[in-house]
Scaffold this motif. Structure first.
Motif, PDB file in Angstrom:
ATOM      1  N   ALA A 179       0.832  -1.209   0.000  1.00 38.40           N
ATOM      2  CA  ALA A 179       0.000   0.000   0.000  1.00 38.40           C
ATOM      3  C   ALA A 179       0.862   1.252   0.000  1.00 38.40           C
ATOM      4  O   ALA A 179       0.617   2.198  -0.756  1.00 38.40           O
ATOM      5  CB  ALA A 179      -0.932  -0.012   1.215  1.00 38.40           C
ATOM      6  N   LEU A 180       1.901   1.274   0.826  1.00 36.07           N
ATOM      7  CA  LEU A 180       2.791   2.437   0.887  1.00 36.07           C
ATOM      8  C   LEU A 180       3.632   2.571  -0.375  1.00 36.07           C
ATOM      9  O   LEU A 180       3.996   3.684  -0.776  1.00 36.07           O
ATOM     10  CB  LEU A 180       3.708   2.332   2.110  1.00 36.07           C
ATOM     11  N   ARG A 181       3.930   1.452  -1.001  1.00 39.31           N
ATOM     12  CA  ARG A 181       4.744   1.478  -2.214  1.00 39.31           C
ATOM     13  C   ARG A 181       4.060   2.279  -3.322  1.00 39.31           C
ATOM     14  O   ARG A 181       4.732   2.815  -4.223  1.00 39.31           O
ATOM     15  CB  ARG A 181       4.999   0.041  -2.690  1.00 39.31           C
ATOM     16  N   GLN A 182       2.750   2.391  -3.233  1.00 37.87           N
ATOM     17  CA  GLN A 182       2.002   3.131  -4.257  1.00 37.87           C
ATOM     18  C   GLN A 182       2.389   4.605  -4.304  1.00 37.87           C
ATOM     19  O   GLN A 182       2.172   5.271  -5.313  1.00 37.87           O
ATOM     20  CB  GLN A 182       0.496   3.000  -4.007  1.00 37.87           C
ATOM     21  N   ILE A 183       2.981   5.120  -3.210  1.00 37.94           N
ATOM     22  CA  ILE A 183       3.410   6.516  -3.189  1.00 37.94           C
ATOM     23  C   ILE A 183       4.523   6.731  -4.214  1.00 37.94           C
ATOM     24  O   ILE A 183       4.507   7.680  -4.996  1.00 37.94           O
ATOM     25  CB  ILE A 183       3.908   6.919  -1.784  1.00 37.94           C
ATOM     26  N   ASN A 184       5.517   5.842  -4.192  1.00 37.93           N
ATOM     27  CA  ASN A 184       6.698   6.000  -5.038  1.00 37.93           C
ATOM     28  C   ASN A 184       6.580   5.305  -6.391  1.00 37.93           C
ATOM     29  O   ASN A 184       7.426   5.526  -7.269  1.00 37.93           O
ATOM     30  CB  ASN A 184       7.935   5.469  -4.308  1.00 37.93           C
ATOM     31  N   ASP A 185       5.574   4.448  -6.527  1.00 36.59           N
ATOM     32  CA  ASP A 185       5.434   3.702  -7.781  1.00 36.59           C
ATOM     33  C   ASP A 185       3.983   3.768  -8.250  1.00 36.59           C
ATOM     34  O   ASP A 185       3.250   2.772  -8.190  1.00 36.59           O
ATOM     35  CB  ASP A 185       5.876   2.254  -7.570  1.00 36.59           C
ATOM     36  N   PRO A 186       3.544   4.935  -8.724  1.00 38.55           N
ATOM     37  CA  PRO A 186       2.140   5.073  -9.137  1.00 38.55           C
ATOM     38  C   PRO A 186       1.770   4.195 -10.325  1.00 38.55           C
ATOM     39  O   PRO A 186       0.584   3.965 -10.582  1.00 38.55           O
ATOM     40  CB  PRO A 186       2.023   6.563  -9.488  1.00 38.55           C
ATOM     41  N   ASP A 187       2.767   3.706 -11.068  1.00 41.68           N
ATOM     42  CA  ASP A 187       2.479   2.830 -12.204  1.00 41.68           C
ATOM     43  C   ASP A 187       2.169   1.391 -11.766  1.00 41.68           C
ATOM     44  O   ASP A 187       1.788   0.565 -12.598  1.00 41.68           O
ATOM     45  CB  ASP A 187       3.665   2.816 -13.174  1.00 41.68           C
ATOM     46  N   LEU A 188       2.338   1.118 -10.479  1.00 41.17           N
ATOM     47  CA  LEU A 188       2.028  -0.218  -9.962  1.00 41.17           C
ATOM     48  C   LEU A 188       0.508  -0.311  -9.791  1.00 41.17           C
ATOM     49  O   LEU A 188      -0.038  -0.094  -8.716  1.00 41.17           O
ATOM     50  CB  LEU A 188       2.732  -0.449  -8.618  1.00 41.17           C
ATOM     51  N   SER A 189      -0.166  -0.626 -10.879  1.00 36.34           N
ATOM     52  CA  SER A 189      -1.630  -0.606 -10.905  1.00 36.34           C
ATOM     53  C   SER A 189      -2.215  -1.789 -10.151  1.00 36.34           C
ATOM     54  O   SER A 189      -1.532  -2.793  -9.887  1.00 36.34           O
ATOM     55  CB  SER A 189      -2.123  -0.625 -12.345  1.00 36.34           C
ATOM     56  N   LEU A 190      -3.490  -1.685  -9.819  1.00 36.26           N
ATOM     57  CA  LEU A 190      -4.182  -2.782  -9.142  1.00 36.26           C
ATOM     58  C   LEU A 190      -4.185  -4.033 -10.015  1.00 36.26           C
ATOM     59  O   LEU A 190      -4.035  -5.153  -9.510  1.00 36.26           O
ATOM     60  CB  LEU A 190      -5.615  -2.365  -8.814  1.00 36.26           C
ATOM     61  N   ALA A 191      -4.348  -3.862 -11.317  1.00 36.13           N
ATOM     62  CA  ALA A 191      -4.366  -5.004 -12.225  1.00 36.13           C
ATOM     63  C   ALA A 191      -3.029  -5.733 -12.229  1.00 36.13           C
ATOM     64  O   ALA A 191      -2.982  -6.967 -12.347  1.00 36.13           O
ATOM     65  CB  ALA A 191      -4.718  -4.535 -13.638  1.00 36.13           C
ATOM     66  N   ARG A 192      -1.932  -5.001 -12.127  1.00 31.99           N
ATOM     67  CA  ARG A 192      -0.608  -5.631 -12.105  1.00 31.99           C
ATOM     68  C   ARG A 192      -0.345  -6.308 -10.762  1.00 31.99           C
ATOM     69  O   ARG A 192       0.341  -7.329 -10.699  1.00 31.99           O
ATOM     70  CB  ARG A 192       0.471  -4.582 -12.368  1.00 31.99           C
TER      71      ARG A 192
END
Length: 209
Positions: A179-192
């Motif tokens: 969840a926190l990784r989403q801050i630095n990696d916005p391309d890490l989509s839910l689908a991936r």
């Protein structure tokens, strides 16, 4: 026969709706301020400015910053309870777990949500009263996970686990970290994330992905 007058609920409904909207406006502003400045650094004046309200208007809803924090904690508690209820629903256990986690990831994509979570984690490490409030939410999630896993083991849906508490902690750490990784990696989509998370959880629990 005396006829008692019935309360006029239609008159109070718009007023209550307006009050709820103002309360939500204050809490949204406070979340933004806490994510930006921290629980300790954010002031009531900063929250007033963010909410575009006068101090008098804000204090009519919340008499102190602590009251705002308590209200946010209650909202977070209700939100967490709603998400983890997916673990109790129908269908295969792994599907329920992944659905719960994906709902959490989606929730954490709201603006400022991850930053606020990081601030909550920092306060929890300080063992402050604020941290203790939010730690209770974490404990309630752990209790539900333990109950769901014990029931699944009893039904043969998953193999027995020697150290269930450590397993739950590892899963929580993985989910919170993603969840926190989403801050630095916005391309890490839910689908991936979904298929990778499915394999990760299945491996930890000794289940087929």
């Amino acid at each position: 026969m005396t006829v008692l007058a019935q309360p006029d609920t239609t008159a109070s409904a718009p007023r209550e709706a307006a009050q709820d909207a103002r309360r939500a406006q204050i809490l949204d502003a406070a979340r933004t301020c806490f994510a930006r400045s921290g629980f300790r650094g954010a002031s009531m004046q900063e929250i007033c400015l963010e909410a575009k309200m006068s101090p008098g208007g804000l204090y009519r809803y919340f008499p102190s910053k602590e009251a705002i924090i308590e209200a946010i904690a209650q909202d977070e508690r209700c939100g967490a309870a709603e998400i983890v209820q997916a673990m109790r629903g129908p269908g295969p256990l792994l599907d329920r777990l992944i659905g719960c986690a994906m709902g959490y990831f989606g929730y954490m994509r709201d603006p400022g949500a991850c930053e606020l979570m990081a601030e909550i984690s920092a306060e929890s490490l300080r063992n402050s009263e604020i941290g203790k409030r939010f730690a209770q939410i974490d404990d309630s999630v752990r209790d539900i996970m333990r109950e769901v896993f014990e029931e699944a083991i009893e039904k043969g849906e998953m193999p027995p686990i020697e150290d269930l508490d450590a397993t739950i902690s590892m899963l929580q750490a993985a989910v919170d970290g993603i969840a926190l990784r989403q801050i630095n990696d916005p391309d890490l989509s839910l689908a991936r994330m979904e298929p990778l998370l499915r394999r990760l959880v299945a491996g930890v629990l000794g289940m087929k992905a």
